[in-house]
Design a protein around this motif. Structure first.
Motif, PDB file in Angstrom:
ATOM      1  N   THR A   1      29.055  48.766  41.289  1.00  0.00           N
ATOM      2  CA  THR A   1      29.110  49.995  42.076  1.00  0.00           C
ATOM      3  C   THR A   1      28.868  51.175  41.152  1.00  0.00           C
ATOM      4  O   THR A   1      29.690  51.477  40.287  1.00  0.00           O
ATOM      5  CB  THR A   1      30.472  50.146  42.787  1.00  0.00           C
ATOM      6  N   ILE A   2      27.743  51.828  41.369  1.00  0.00           N
ATOM      7  CA  ILE A   2      27.315  52.948  40.532  1.00  0.00           C
ATOM      8  C   ILE A   2      27.443  54.218  41.359  1.00  0.00           C
ATOM      9  O   ILE A   2      26.904  54.300  42.466  1.00  0.00           O
ATOM     10  CB  ILE A   2      25.849  52.776  40.067  1.00  0.00           C
ATOM     11  N   MET A   3      28.168  55.186  40.837  1.00  0.00           N
ATOM     12  CA  MET A   3      28.291  56.467  41.523  1.00  0.00           C
ATOM     13  C   MET A   3      27.557  57.521  40.716  1.00  0.00           C
ATOM     14  O   MET A   3      27.717  57.601  39.497  1.00  0.00           O
ATOM     15  CB  MET A   3      29.757  56.888  41.663  1.00  0.00           C
ATOM     16  N   VAL A   4      26.756  58.320  41.396  1.00  0.00           N
ATOM     17  CA  VAL A   4      26.089  59.443  40.749  1.00  0.00           C
ATOM     18  C   VAL A   4      26.554  60.714  41.445  1.00  0.00           C
ATOM     19  O   VAL A   4      26.581  60.800  42.672  1.00  0.00           O
ATOM     20  CB  VAL A   4      24.546  59.301  40.768  1.00  0.00           C
ATOM     21  N   ALA A   5      26.969  61.678  40.634  1.00  0.00           N
ATOM     22  CA  ALA A   5      27.413  62.963  41.157  1.00  0.00           C
ATOM     23  C   ALA A   5      26.229  63.921  41.133  1.00  0.00           C
ATOM     24  O   ALA A   5      25.586  64.088  40.098  1.00  0.00           O
ATOM     25  CB  ALA A   5      28.559  63.508  40.312  1.00  0.00           C
ATOM     26  N   VAL A   6      25.938  64.520  42.269  1.00  0.00           N
ATOM     27  CA  VAL A   6      24.802  65.435  42.371  1.00  0.00           C
ATOM     28  C   VAL A   6      25.273  66.799  42.841  1.00  0.00           C
ATOM     29  O   VAL A   6      26.222  66.911  43.608  1.00  0.00           O
ATOM     30  CB  VAL A   6      23.700  64.890  43.307  1.00  0.00           C
TER      31      VAL A   6
ATOM     32  N   LEU B   1      21.509  65.370  50.184  1.00  0.00           N
ATOM     33  CA  LEU B   1      21.846  63.946  50.218  1.00  0.00           C
ATOM     34  C   LEU B   1      20.861  63.151  51.068  1.00  0.00           C
ATOM     35  O   LEU B   1      20.522  62.015  50.724  1.00  0.00           O
ATOM     36  CB  LEU B   1      23.281  63.742  50.711  1.00  0.00           C
ATOM     37  N   ASP B   2      20.380  63.739  52.165  1.00  0.00           N
ATOM     38  CA  ASP B   2      19.370  63.059  52.993  1.00  0.00           C
ATOM     39  C   ASP B   2      18.083  62.822  52.197  1.00  0.00           C
ATOM     40  O   ASP B   2      17.463  61.759  52.304  1.00  0.00           O
ATOM     41  CB  ASP B   2      19.061  63.869  54.256  1.00  0.00           C
ATOM     42  N   GLU B   3      17.689  63.823  51.398  1.00  0.00           N
ATOM     43  CA  GLU B   3      16.488  63.666  50.565  1.00  0.00           C
ATOM     44  C   GLU B   3      16.700  62.574  49.512  1.00  0.00           C
ATOM     45  O   GLU B   3      15.818  61.750  49.278  1.00  0.00           O
ATOM     46  CB  GLU B   3      16.144  65.000  49.885  1.00  0.00           C
ATOM     47  N   TYR B   4      17.866  62.576  48.887  1.00  0.00           N
ATOM     48  CA  TYR B   4      18.173  61.551  47.889  1.00  0.00           C
ATOM     49  C   TYR B   4      18.236  60.166  48.524  1.00  0.00           C
ATOM     50  O   TYR B   4      17.756  59.191  47.954  1.00  0.00           O
ATOM     51  CB  TYR B   4      19.491  61.861  47.176  1.00  0.00           C
TER      52      TYR B   4
ATOM     53  N   LYS C   1      17.844  57.971  37.630  1.00  0.00           N
ATOM     54  CA  LYS C   1      18.235  56.872  36.744  1.00  0.00           C
ATOM     55  C   LYS C   1      19.274  55.978  37.413  1.00  0.00           C
ATOM     56  O   LYS C   1      19.258  54.762  37.238  1.00  0.00           O
ATOM     57  CB  LYS C   1      18.749  57.413  35.412  1.00  0.00           C
ATOM     58  N   ALA C   2      20.167  56.567  38.197  1.00  0.00           N
ATOM     59  CA  ALA C   2      21.184  55.772  38.898  1.00  0.00           C
ATOM     60  C   ALA C   2      20.536  54.821  39.904  1.00  0.00           C
ATOM     61  O   ALA C   2      20.984  53.689  40.071  1.00  0.00           O
ATOM     62  CB  ALA C   2      22.180  56.690  39.592  1.00  0.00           C
TER      63      ALA C   2
ATOM     64  N   ALA D   1      21.195  66.919  37.554  1.00  0.00           N
ATOM     65  CA  ALA D   1      21.758  65.961  38.502  1.00  0.00           C
ATOM     66  C   ALA D   1      20.662  65.090  39.115  1.00  0.00           C
ATOM     67  O   ALA D   1      20.866  63.902  39.358  1.00  0.00           O
ATOM     68  CB  ALA D   1      22.533  66.692  39.594  1.00  0.00           C
ATOM     69  N   GLU D   2      19.490  65.671  39.338  1.00  0.00           N
ATOM     70  CA  GLU D   2      18.386  64.891  39.888  1.00  0.00           C
ATOM     71  C   GLU D   2      17.923  63.817  38.902  1.00  0.00           C
ATOM     72  O   GLU D   2      17.620  62.689  39.296  1.00  0.00           O
ATOM     73  CB  GLU D   2      17.217  65.794  40.280  1.00  0.00           C
TER      74      GLU D   2
END
Length: 156
Positions: A7-12, A69-72, A24-25, A18-19
């Motif tokens: 489980t990988i969490m990325v904070a944006v 978040l929708d774009e990500y 990379k995440a 952050a992008e």
């Protein structure tokens, strides 16, 4: 034995750093066949006034966070990352990223962008990445390079 993150969490936060961490995440999640959590924390302290909480600003921040978040999410799906969760939280980003979300989602790797705070800002408010590195119970990766591991040139 090869380390595998489940489980990988990325904070944006909408920043370029952050992008980079997000992209990379996505790769780390795919490579490990793991779950990707894309988290955005809205710092409610920014909306506090002397007398009350400014609800309209918070709503605008939430709407912008949802769009980001929708774009990500769309990008991650295009990259064939299939286990994705998006999260919007409200409060102090340091605590939520370092402790609350990792515990709630059983995170074993947190990825974040290197902050652009200057020395004076760090002195007074501290950097989120520094706090997370010192306080998270899981591994933390601070991303400073692009997908080709090349240093990112900052605009003057």
């Amino acid at each position: 034995m090869l380390q595998q993150y489940k489980t990988i969490m990325v904070a944006v936060d909408g920043s370029n750093e952050a992008e980079l961490a997000f992209k990379k995440a996505v790769n780390v999640a795919k490579r490990n066949q793991g779950k990707l959590i894309i988290a955005h924390v809205i710092d409610t302290r920014a909306f506090q006034t002397v007398s009350s909480f400014d609800g309209m600003l918070a709503e605008q921040a939430t709407e912008m966070a949802k769009q980001t978040l929708d774009e990500y999410l769309a990008y991650a799906k295009e990259q064939d990352c299939d286990q994705i969760t998006t999260v919007i939280e409200y409060g102090a980003p340091k605590q939520i990223i370092a402790k609350q979300l990792p515990q709630e989602h059983h995170v074993d790797l947190i990825m974040l962008g290197a902050t652009g705070l200057n020395a004076v800002e760090r002195l007074f408010i501290g950097s989120v990445s520094e706090y997370v590195i010192r306080n998270a119970a899981c591994d933390v990766l601070v991303v400073r390079t692009d997908l080709e591991n090349e240093e990112v040139k900052k605009a003057d």
